[in-house]
Design an enzyme around this catalytic site. Structure first.
Site, PDB file in Angstrom:
ATOM      1  N   CYS B  42      35.983  27.279  65.888  1.00 40.97           N
ATOM      2  CA  CYS B  42      35.299  28.490  66.359  1.00 40.97           C
ATOM      3  C   CYS B  42      36.225  29.390  67.163  1.00 40.97           C
ATOM      4  O   CYS B  42      35.921  30.553  67.389  1.00 40.97           O
ATOM      5  CB  CYS B  42      34.114  28.126  67.232  1.00 40.97           C
ATOM      6  SG  CYS B  42      33.143  26.778  66.591  1.00 40.97           S
ATOM      7  N   THR B 105      32.995  15.803  56.346  1.00 46.04           N
ATOM      8  CA  THR B 105      33.954  16.615  55.603  1.00 46.04           C
ATOM      9  C   THR B 105      33.785  18.108  55.856  1.00 46.04           C
ATOM     10  O   THR B 105      34.599  18.902  55.409  1.00 46.04           O
ATOM     11  CB  THR B 105      33.814  16.348  54.100  1.00 46.04           C
ATOM     12  OG1 THR B 105      32.423  16.285  53.773  1.00 46.04           O
ATOM     13  CG2 THR B 105      34.461  15.038  53.722  1.00 46.04           C
ATOM     14  N   GLY B 236      30.644  33.525  53.876  1.00 46.06           N
ATOM     15  CA  GLY B 236      29.849  32.307  53.987  1.00 46.06           C
ATOM     16  C   GLY B 236      30.623  31.052  53.644  1.00 46.06           C
ATOM     17  O   GLY B 236      31.783  31.104  53.239  1.00 46.06           O
ATOM     18  N   ILE B 268      27.006   4.026  54.726  1.00 50.35           N
ATOM     19  CA  ILE B 268      27.649   5.333  54.773  1.00 50.35           C
ATOM     20  C   ILE B 268      26.761   6.309  55.541  1.00 50.35           C
ATOM     21  O   ILE B 268      25.577   6.455  55.246  1.00 50.35           O
ATOM     22  CB  ILE B 268      27.928   5.878  53.359  1.00 50.35           C
ATOM     23  CG1 ILE B 268      28.790   4.873  52.582  1.00 50.35           C
ATOM     24  CG2 ILE B 268      28.626   7.221  53.435  1.00 50.35           C
ATOM     25  CD1 ILE B 268      29.089   5.287  51.173  1.00 50.35           C
TER      26      ILE B 268
END
Lengths: 156, 443
Positions: B42, B105, B236, B268
């Site tokens: 950010c 991820t 986006g 997971i």
């Protein structure tokens, strides 16, 4: 670990804790002088009111602080020893993204920015209770005439 | 236990830290595509324009992984999850065994389908590498175009403007920040940016980026040409769910997880921008790409990976705080309502000058807010939204200056209660006066 405890029934709403807080966190350490300088002094403890009764709202230095999770700069940290949550004096610096303000459920973090200054030194910082690191007892506790506030040793 | 974490940004780094503290004898392996210590995505615009140094971007300490005893695999891309053998296979053929795996991820930028994306001078604005590219190329750039007026686009536009570049922002929708703000709020922020010299073109999209080797200009759908040497694409992001998808885990737009952040495989877990969450403010499943959510999810996921059972509830997809130039703004929860009278939504707002506050209510609960100009106490309103607190008692006071946490003293939002009850005799002199009267003293 010390935390601020509030004996609500004793509070008369004199707001001396707010003044003491502003004073302590100003560069001048004096309320009158601080109002003349910039940035404008701001309190980090809030005496709100409900049904004509005063109610101090304080930072709880939460066990699972949301402001720490929200901080994208990593400067809002909870000290593992003292348990104090603070955004100053760490390797990372506050950039004024205001995420902690959005995260704090008690609304005790406030923005401070100086619109007059721009550029690299533009001052933007989230202000919150730091438990007055330069003092043994926080300034608000010392200032309270009714013994409402107390820095109490607690176990987590 | 062997924990393997894919990704080292907000969620990945947080999970590594939590797992270290929770399970001291464990082995933690982090696999990351990038070559840096965990850095704050950010804040890259603040690095690009020189407000921050590179070292300020590292939100954990620089030697964070070493300090936690985490084995780091930088520049390593995870290629495949072998669920039967409980192995993660990387692109460099390295195989890492896991007992519990965390997929963090994240997401990647989405590009529009236009010509000229391969020209030099066209970049997205998503990683530290992109920020380097921007910082390097600005020296010879005089005009730039930013495509998309979301957070990333406007951050980029602000940073470029601060570097003395003439920036034009091209946005397809009829307002800036179309996902977060309503039209009034977006006007205030737009004016704030325009004061600085940013030009904003709304209701317009690009059809091509022109140039031979580097960018010369861009063509809009109106056939207008905007001259520029630099183009930032910020239209986006899209979740990186392919790894999970190929492993046969349930996915939709993102990776699907239950309330314990477990995927359809019990070993997971997933957290961060790559998953879909159940939004309490809208009641719908949604993607969420915010720092705050990623960190919280990582906390809950790591607890559950270490054998705990902590429910992740109260998630809100839209939660953003921003200040580009001088006016701060916060948007939280369901802020966009197509038709105010429909579905039982109610809107209350105040607007004067640059201060605009709006709350969206449904069935006695607040489900969304926009605060512009004055953002104090916004976290308190956000907590009311997150915890679905009934506010019907204070309906006409909601936007009063003195409406505060004091009204909900008994709600502790899951934290320590600082309010001590003391014996009544300590409280007020009135108590003593009443007792005195009872005893006939003073009469």
């Amino acid at each position: 670990m010390k935390r601020l405890m509030v004996k609500l029934e004793r509070c008369s709403g004199c707001k001396r804790c707010e003044l003491a807080c502003m004073e302590e966190h100003s560069a001048q350490k004096n309320y009158c002088l601080a109002t003349l300088g910039a940035p404008e002094p701001k309190t980090r403890i809030f005496v709100e009111s409900i049904n004509d009764r005063p109610m101090p709202v304080v930072c709880r230095h939460c066990n699972e602080p949301l402001c720490v999770s929200a901080c994208m700069a990593g400067c809002m940290q909870k000290d593992p020893v003292t348990g104090i949550v603070n955004n100053m004096g760490h390797e990372q610096q506050c950039v004024g993204c205001w995420m902690c303000i959005m995260a704090c459920p008690y609304g005790v973090i406030n923005p401070s920015f100086d619109v007059a200054q721009t550029g690299k030194n533009a001052f933007a910082q989230a202000l919150k209770c730091d438990f007055c690191p330069e003092r043994e007892t926080p300034a608000c506790v010392v200032a309270c005439p009714n013994d409402v506030l107390e820095a109490e040793e607690i176990k987590e | 236990m062997r924990y393997v974490i894919i990704g080292s940004s907000a969620a990945g780094a947080q999970a590594a830290e939590e797992l270290c503290a929770l399970d001291k004898d464990s082995k933690i392996v982090v696999v990351s595509q990038e070559g840096y210590p965990p850095y704050s995505r950010c804040l890259i615009s603040r690095y690009a324009d020189g407000r921050l140094l590179e070292s300020d971007l590292y939100f954990k300490t620089k030697d964070f992984f070493k300090k936690c005893g985490v084995e780091e695999n930088l520049h390593t891309t995870a290629a495949k999850i072998d669920r039967a053998a409980k192995k993660l296979i990387c692109e460099n053929a390295k195989e890492i065994e896991y007992d519990k795996l965390l997929i963090a991820t994240g997401a990647r930028p989405r590009f529009p389908k236009i010509d000229g994306l391969d020209l030099s001078g066209v970049t997205c604005f998503h990683s530290l590498d992109d920020a380097y590219r921007v910082a390097e190329s600005v020296a010879f750039v005089k005009e730039a175009v930013v495509v998309g007026a979301g957070f990333v686009g406007l951050e980029a536009a602000y940073a470029l403007t601060r570097l003395g570049i003439k920036v034009t922002v091209v946005e397809r929708c009829s307002q800036i920040l179309p996902n977060q703000l309503d039209i009034i709020a977006s006007k205030i922020i737009q004016r704030d940016l325009e004061e600085l010299g940013v030009e904003v073109i709304l209701n317009e999209s690009l059809i091509s980026i022109n140039g031979t080797e580097s960018v010369y200009d861009v063509t809009t759908a109106d056939k207008a040409h905007i001259k520029c040497e630099f183009v930032v694409i910020a239209t986006g992001i899209t979740p990186n769910k392919e790894l999970a998808e190929q492993a046969g885990l349930d996915t939709d737009r993102g990776i699907l997880v239950d309330e314990f952040l477990m995927t359809s495989d019990a070993n997971i877990f997933a957290a961060g921008d790559c998953i879909e969450i159940q939004d309490v403010s809208t009641g719908k499943r949604t993607l969420s790409a915010t720092w705050f959510n990623a960190v919280l999810q990582a906390k809950f996921a790591s607890h559950n990976m270490a054998g705990g059972r902590r429910r992740y509830t109260g998630a809100v997809g839209i939660q953003n705080a921003v200040q580009f130039h001088q006016i701060p703004a916060i948007s939280f929860g369901k802020t966009l309502i197509e038709d105010e009278s429909s579905d039982g939504y109610e809107v209350i707002s105040i607007h004067s000058g640059n201060v605009y506050k709006k709350l969206v209510l449904k069935e006695d609960k607040i489900c969304g807010m926009i605060f512009v100009g004055d953002i104090a106490k916004s976290g308190f309103y956000a907590a009311l939204i997150r915890q679905e607190v009934d506010v019907s008692k204070y309906r006409d006071k909601l936007l009063d200056q003195d409406f505060s946490y004091a009204y909900f003293k008994d709600e502790n939002f899951g934290q320590m209660d600082p309010y001590k009850t003391i014996p009544a005799c300590w409280g007020s002199p009135v108590w003593w006066l009443q007792r005195a009267q009872c005893m006939g003293i003073g009469s």
